[in-house]
Scaffold this active site. Structure first.
Site, PDB file in Angstrom:
ATOM      1  N   ASP A  78       8.275  -3.076   8.493  1.00 31.20           N
ATOM      2  CA  ASP A  78       9.670  -3.393   8.830  1.00 31.20           C
ATOM      3  C   ASP A  78       9.685  -4.377   9.995  1.00 31.20           C
ATOM      4  O   ASP A  78       8.765  -4.394  10.828  1.00 31.20           O
ATOM      5  CB  ASP A  78      10.446  -2.121   9.206  1.00 31.20           C
ATOM      6  N   ASP A  97       7.936  -9.668   9.811  1.00 28.70           N
ATOM      7  CA  ASP A  97       9.144 -10.311   9.292  1.00 28.70           C
ATOM      8  C   ASP A  97       8.790 -10.911   7.932  1.00 28.70           C
ATOM      9  O   ASP A  97       7.976 -11.835   7.848  1.00 28.70           O
ATOM     10  CB  ASP A  97       9.570 -11.411  10.277  1.00 28.70           C
ATOM     11  N   VAL A  98       9.424 -10.407   6.878  1.00 31.29           N
ATOM     12  CA  VAL A  98       9.042 -10.872   5.535  1.00 31.29           C
ATOM     13  C   VAL A  98       9.459 -12.311   5.268  1.00 31.29           C
ATOM     14  O   VAL A  98       9.044 -12.908   4.275  1.00 31.29           O
ATOM     15  CB  VAL A  98       9.615  -9.966   4.412  1.00 31.29           C
ATOM     16  N   ASN A 146      11.041  -4.668  -0.726  1.00 30.33           N
ATOM     17  CA  ASN A 146      12.325  -3.969  -0.646  1.00 30.33           C
ATOM     18  C   ASN A 146      13.226  -4.452   0.487  1.00 30.33           C
ATOM     19  O   ASN A 146      14.437  -4.238   0.446  1.00 30.33           O
ATOM     20  CB  ASN A 146      12.036  -2.460  -0.491  1.00 30.33           C
ATOM     21  N   TYR A 150      24.383 -13.275  -0.608  1.00 31.55           N
ATOM     22  CA  TYR A 150      23.628 -12.101  -1.056  1.00 31.55           C
ATOM     23  C   TYR A 150      23.432 -12.142  -2.577  1.00 31.55           C
ATOM     24  O   TYR A 150      22.313 -11.967  -3.072  1.00 31.55           O
ATOM     25  CB  TYR A 150      24.384 -10.831  -0.648  1.00 31.55           C
ATOM     26  N   LYS A 186      19.899 -12.406  -4.665  1.00 30.10           N
ATOM     27  CA  LYS A 186      19.441 -11.353  -5.585  1.00 30.10           C
ATOM     28  C   LYS A 186      19.272 -11.888  -7.008  1.00 30.10           C
ATOM     29  O   LYS A 186      18.418 -11.418  -7.757  1.00 30.10           O
ATOM     30  CB  LYS A 186      20.407 -10.161  -5.551  1.00 30.10           C
TER      31      LYS A 186
HETATM   32  N1  LIG Z   1      22.430   0.103  -0.075  1.00 37.24           N
HETATM   33  C1  LIG Z   1      22.848  -0.390  -1.235  1.00 37.24           C
HETATM   34  O1  LIG Z   1      23.921  -0.004  -1.758  1.00 37.24           O
HETATM   35  C2  LIG Z   1      22.059  -1.431  -1.955  1.00 37.24           C
HETATM   36  C3  LIG Z   1      22.534  -1.872  -3.202  1.00 37.24           C
HETATM   37  C4  LIG Z   1      21.793  -2.820  -3.896  1.00 37.24           C
HETATM   38  C5  LIG Z   1      20.609  -3.303  -3.377  1.00 37.24           C
HETATM   39  N2  LIG Z   1      20.176  -2.853  -2.159  1.00 37.24           N
HETATM   40  C6  LIG Z   1      18.927  -3.416  -1.653  1.00 37.24           C
HETATM   41  O2  LIG Z   1      18.048  -2.381  -1.278  1.00 37.24           O
HETATM   42  C7  LIG Z   1      17.140  -2.845  -0.286  1.00 37.24           C
HETATM   43  C8  LIG Z   1      17.084  -1.860   0.868  1.00 37.24           C
HETATM   44  O3  LIG Z   1      18.385  -1.774   1.428  1.00 37.24           O
HETATM   45  P1  LIG Z   1      18.921  -0.512   2.232  1.00 37.24           P
HETATM   46  O4  LIG Z   1      20.210  -0.143   1.614  1.00 37.24           O
HETATM   47  O5  LIG Z   1      17.854   0.505   2.412  1.00 37.24           O
HETATM   48  O6  LIG Z   1      19.272  -1.243   3.594  1.00 37.24           O
HETATM   49  P2  LIG Z   1      18.946  -0.854   5.129  1.00 37.24           P
HETATM   50  O7  LIG Z   1      19.758  -1.794   5.918  1.00 37.24           O
HETATM   51  O8  LIG Z   1      19.089   0.603   5.320  1.00 37.24           O
HETATM   52  O9  LIG Z   1      17.396  -1.211   5.257  1.00 37.24           O
HETATM   53  C9  LIG Z   1      16.893  -2.515   5.215  1.00 37.24           C
HETATM   54  C10 LIG Z   1      15.640  -2.552   6.085  1.00 37.24           C
HETATM   55  O10 LIG Z   1      15.053  -3.855   5.963  1.00 37.24           O
HETATM   56  C11 LIG Z   1      14.599  -4.233   7.257  1.00 37.24           C
HETATM   57  N3  LIG Z   1      14.545  -5.693   7.348  1.00 37.24           N
HETATM   58  C12 LIG Z   1      15.577  -6.555   7.472  1.00 37.24           C
HETATM   59  N4  LIG Z   1      15.134  -7.814   7.587  1.00 37.24           N
HETATM   60  C13 LIG Z   1      13.777  -7.758   7.523  1.00 37.24           C
HETATM   61  C14 LIG Z   1      12.750  -8.727   7.589  1.00 37.24           C
HETATM   62  N5  LIG Z   1      13.042 -10.027   7.769  1.00 37.24           N
HETATM   63  N6  LIG Z   1      11.464  -8.320   7.504  1.00 37.24           N
HETATM   64  C15 LIG Z   1      11.159  -7.003   7.350  1.00 37.24           C
HETATM   65  N7  LIG Z   1      12.102  -6.039   7.289  1.00 37.24           N
HETATM   66  C16 LIG Z   1      13.400  -6.404   7.372  1.00 37.24           C
HETATM   67  C17 LIG Z   1      15.642  -3.654   8.210  1.00 37.24           C
HETATM   68  O11 LIG Z   1      15.127  -3.552   9.534  1.00 37.24           O
HETATM   69  C18 LIG Z   1      15.930  -2.318   7.570  1.00 37.24           C
HETATM   70  O12 LIG Z   1      15.086  -1.294   8.078  1.00 37.24           O
HETATM   71  C19 LIG Z   1      17.649  -4.242   0.124  1.00 37.24           C
HETATM   72  O13 LIG Z   1      16.887  -5.234  -0.533  1.00 37.24           O
HETATM   73  C20 LIG Z   1      19.076  -4.244  -0.398  1.00 37.24           C
HETATM   74  O14 LIG Z   1      19.542  -5.547  -0.659  1.00 37.24           O
HETATM   75  C21 LIG Z   1      20.863  -1.930  -1.434  1.00 37.24           C
END
Ligand SMILES: NC(=O)c1ccc[n+]([C@@H]2O[C@H](COP(=O)([O-])OP(=O)(O)OC[C@H]3O[C@@H](n4cnc5c(N)ncnc54)[C@H](O)[C@@H]3O)[C@@H](O)[C@H]2O)c1
Length: 253
Positions: free
Chosen positions: A36, A59-60, A86, A153, A157
Site C-alpha cells: 500500500d 506507490d503503484v 487492486n 474513474y 476502469k
Molecule cells: N468500494 C467500492 O464500492 C468499489 C467498487 C468498484 C471497484 N472498487 C475498486 O476496488 C479497489 C479497492 O477499493 P476499496 O473500496 O478497497 O478502496 P479503499 O479506499 O478502501 O482502499 C484503496 C487502497 O489503495 C491504496 N492506494 C491508493 N493509491 C495507491 C497507490 N498509488 N499505490 C498503492 N496503494 C494505493 C489506499 O491507500 C487504500 O489503502 C479499487 O481499485 C476500487 O476502484 C471499489
C-alpha cells in the site's frame, strides 16, 4: 485449502477490499506481500504471522516501485504465483469543472498505469520463473457504464478491462491467466466520499437487493478466480455487483 503455498502480492492492501482479500488468501493457504502507498494503513497487518504476511510500502503509479515490490515478494517468499492489482482511487466531480492535472491524471496514474505496471512486472517474473501465474485486476461496474461526476474513474476502469483482455491474450502462450473482478457498491472507505455529499442513502439502493456488498464477498470471488478451480476463466471481467449494471434504478425507488 485452495491456495496452499501460493505466493501473492496484493496492492491497495490497507483498504477495505484489499484487507478482506488478504484475510481470505491466508485462510486458503497463501503467503502474501501486502502493498500500500499508505504506511499507516499497512499497520493493520502488524499482528499477522510474518511467515504468512509481510508488508511493503509502494506507490503503484511508479514502475520502479512496482518492480521493487515484486522483487521483494520473491526475496521474502521465494517466488510469485498470484498478482492482485487492486489499488485504486476515485473522486466525484462534474466533468466541466475538471482541472486535468488534479482530476484526471492522478486517477489515471493509479488505476490505469498501476495495473499496467503490475501486469508487466508480474508477467516478467512469471516468465523468468517459467511458471504459469495468475493476474487479477480490480475493475468496477463503472468500466462499462457511464455515470455522472466520475469521468476519470470510469475511463480508467474501462482501461483495466481492456488491459485484462489484451494481457490475457499475450501472456497465454506462457500459461499465464489474467482476469478481473468488477464490484458495484462495496462498503469501504472509498465509498464514504458519497456520504460527505449526501448520496449515501441513494447509493445504498443501487444494487438489486438494495444493500451494499461486503468486502469479504468480493474477497470470496477473488480467491476463487485466482485458484485452479477458475482455470477456464481468462481474459474477462467477472461482475460481482448484485446486478448493479443490469437494471435501471426505479423512478419511484
Ligand atoms: N468500494 C467500492 O464500492 C468499489 C467498487 C468498484 C471497484 N472498487 C475498486 O476496488 C479497489 C479497492 O477499493 P476499496 O473500496 O478497497 O478502496 P479503499 O479506499 O478502501 O482502499 C484503496 C487502497 O489503495 C491504496 N492506494 C491508493 N493509491 C495507491 C497507490 N498509488 N499505490 C498503492 N496503494 C494505493 C489506499 O491507500 C487504500 O489503502 C479499487 O481499485 C476500487 O476502484 C471499489
Amino acid at each position: 485449502m485452495r491456495l496452499t503455498d501460493k505466493v501473492a502480492v496484493v496492492t491497495g492492501a490497507g483498504g477495505g477490499i484489499g484487507q478482506a482479500i488478504i484475510n481470505k488468501l491466508i485462510e486458503e493457504g497463501a503467503k502474501v506481500l501486502a502493498v500500500d502507498l499508505n504506511d499507516k494503513a499497512l499497520g493493520c497487518f502488524a499482528d499477522f504471522d510474518p511467515e504468512l504476511v509481510q508488508t511493503f510500502a509502494a506507490d503503484v503509479s511508479d514502475f520502479q516501485q512496482v518492480e521493487a515490490m515484486v522483487n521483494s515478494a520473491v526475496m521474502r517468499f521465494g517466488k510469485l504465483d498470484i498478482m492482485i492489482n487492486n489499488a485504486g482511487i476515485g473522486a466525484a466531480k462534474p466533468l466541466l469543472e475538471h482541472e486535468p492535472n488534479a482530476d484526471f491524471d492522478p486517477i489515471s496514474k493509479v488505476n490505469q498505469n498501476g495495473v499496467y505496471y503490475g501486469i508487466l512486472a508480474a508477467g516478467r517474473q512469471f516468465q523468468a520463473q517459467a511458471t504459469p501465474g495468475v493476474i487479477l485486476n480490480t475493475s468496477s461496474v463503472y468500466a462499462q457504464m457511464a455515470a455522472e461526476m466520475t469521468f476519470s474513474y470510469n475511463v480508467s476502469k474501462a482501461a483495466v478491462d481492456m488491459m485484462t483482455k489484451c494481457a490475457a491474450l499475450e501472456l497465454a502462450p506462457l500459461g499465464i491467466r489474467v482476469c478481473a473482478v468488477a464490484p458495484g457498491r462495496v462498503d469501504t472507505p472509498m465509498l464514504r466520499q458519497y456520504e460527505a455529499i449526501g448520496l449515501w442513502n441513494h447509493i445504498s439502493k443501487e444494487q438489486m437487493r438494495k444493500t451494499f456488498t461486503q468486502p469479504s464477498e468480493i474477497a470470496n470471488i477473488v480467491a476463487f478466480l485466482v485458484s485452479d478451480e477458475a482455470n477456464c476463466i481468462n481474459g474477462c471481467t467477472v461482475s460481482a455487483s448484485d446486478g448493479f449494471e443490469n437494471f435501471k434504478y426505479p423512478l419511484l425507488g
